[in-house]
Design an enzyme around this catalytic site. Sequence first.
Site, PDB file in Angstrom:
ATOM      1  N   TRP A 101     -25.461  -2.591 -41.380  1.00 20.09           N
ATOM      2  CA  TRP A 101     -26.133  -1.869 -42.457  1.00 20.09           C
ATOM      3  C   TRP A 101     -26.212  -0.366 -42.147  1.00 20.09           C
ATOM      4  O   TRP A 101     -26.154   0.456 -43.057  1.00 20.09           O
ATOM      5  CB  TRP A 101     -27.552  -2.394 -42.641  1.00 20.09           C
ATOM      6  CG  TRP A 101     -27.677  -3.701 -43.348  1.00 20.09           C
ATOM      7  CD1 TRP A 101     -27.754  -3.912 -44.706  1.00 20.09           C
ATOM      8  CD2 TRP A 101     -27.752  -5.006 -42.744  1.00 20.09           C
ATOM      9  NE1 TRP A 101     -27.872  -5.262 -44.979  1.00 20.09           N
ATOM     10  CE2 TRP A 101     -27.872  -5.947 -43.800  1.00 20.09           C
ATOM     11  CE3 TRP A 101     -27.731  -5.471 -41.435  1.00 20.09           C
ATOM     12  CZ2 TRP A 101     -27.978  -7.323 -43.573  1.00 20.09           C
ATOM     13  CZ3 TRP A 101     -27.825  -6.833 -41.200  1.00 20.09           C
ATOM     14  CH2 TRP A 101     -27.943  -7.738 -42.270  1.00 20.09           C
TER      15      TRP A 101
ATOM     16  N   HIS B 189     -35.831 -16.069 -40.000  1.00 14.93           N
ATOM     17  CA  HIS B 189     -35.382 -17.276 -40.694  1.00 14.93           C
ATOM     18  C   HIS B 189     -36.246 -18.482 -40.343  1.00 14.93           C
ATOM     19  O   HIS B 189     -36.421 -19.374 -41.172  1.00 14.93           O
ATOM     20  CB  HIS B 189     -33.918 -17.541 -40.368  1.00 14.93           C
ATOM     21  CG  HIS B 189     -32.971 -16.659 -41.113  1.00 14.93           C
ATOM     22  ND1 HIS B 189     -31.823 -17.118 -41.713  1.00 14.93           N
ATOM     23  CD2 HIS B 189     -33.019 -15.325 -41.383  1.00 14.93           C
ATOM     24  CE1 HIS B 189     -31.198 -16.115 -42.313  1.00 14.93           C
ATOM     25  NE2 HIS B 189     -31.902 -15.018 -42.112  1.00 14.93           N
TER      26      HIS B 189
END
Length: 380
Positions: free
Chosen positions: A271, A99
């Site tokens: 995930w 990020h």
Amino acid sequence: MTNMGIYVAVILLGVAYFPCKSFTLTHPRINAPPTAIVLHSSYLDSLPTAAPLQFPAGSTASSSSVEYDAIRQELHSLMDNPSWDDGSLAPILIRLAWHSSGTYDAATGTGGSNGAGMRFATEAADPENAGLEVARAFLEPVKKKFPGISYSDLWILAAYVGIEHTGGPVIPFTPGRTDHLDESYWSGMSYGRLPAAEKYCCPHVEGQTPLSNSLDGQGRVQGWEGLCTHVRGEVFNRMGFTTDQEIVALLCGGHVYGRCHPNFSGYAGPWVEHPTQFSNEYATDMLEDEWTLVGNGDTWLDAQGAAELRPAPGKRQYVNQKPNTPSDDSNQMMLVSDMILAWDPAFRTHLEVYANDEAKLREDFGRAFKKLTELGCGFA
């Protein structure tokens, strides 16, 4: 105060550090109430008593004077943390580097890892950065111990070490990033540079319309083509990634790590089954498992032992569970922005390659992640 450890108190939009043994973070989010999280770390507990940690504007020491091997060892020592998420800090440190780097805009030369702008209130408050105050807090004692390294370099090196520590590629580290001295850099930037998981998809209002109204005849969220344009063009092409192969490699390698938190992103769950180990499981599971779209109202998840996969109100995600069909499979999820890799023919070509060849994913992800974290740094 004894030598039992260090407390680090971090408050988004106003960061302060205080010596103690464990720490509490409060992070007011846009359109969300403040949430308090108590963190404990055997690494933090092992540190000697120190003066209150400061948060300097930036580091100016020459990179030649920094003990990078010693910093690497220090980072390795903090990666395994049984009290944080799935027992590892690697996933959240990888997200911090991603990020920090993912704001780069090739056209204007703004953003990117050079500067560590997330130390300042405006960039830290980007909703896509929610929760990353945790990662910054865990790295603060390392910065205190090795003040010569810039925050910019430390955040990237921590991610490289995290990837290596969890069986991923060994990425050569190039130092030399410098920290912004103040927020003046933000004048050429804005929110929206980081990927949004449902951008341009058909709107969903919790409790007013059934989720099935969101789907096309093949079980895809309507508007997914626009989301492809966002991910491919508005995010990765904007940064300077010109091939779908690089995009898919980054997502397959990056999203094998960690989990989503409803109180941070609004999405929920891991995930993959093993979210602290590098693998090609993300790619193989996306292609081989059956995925069901769920929202916050899908309380059947709770009854089937999958409450951790129920997103916050207004959010949609795919899960590997089905109503009235209890499963022994580990609870896993995919964002809508993940599923486009299987739906878009050009993306899917590379997804299939990585599902069948973990060694190639390791090589391509390492190369692409290094590129991501060096955008805008001016390295030769």
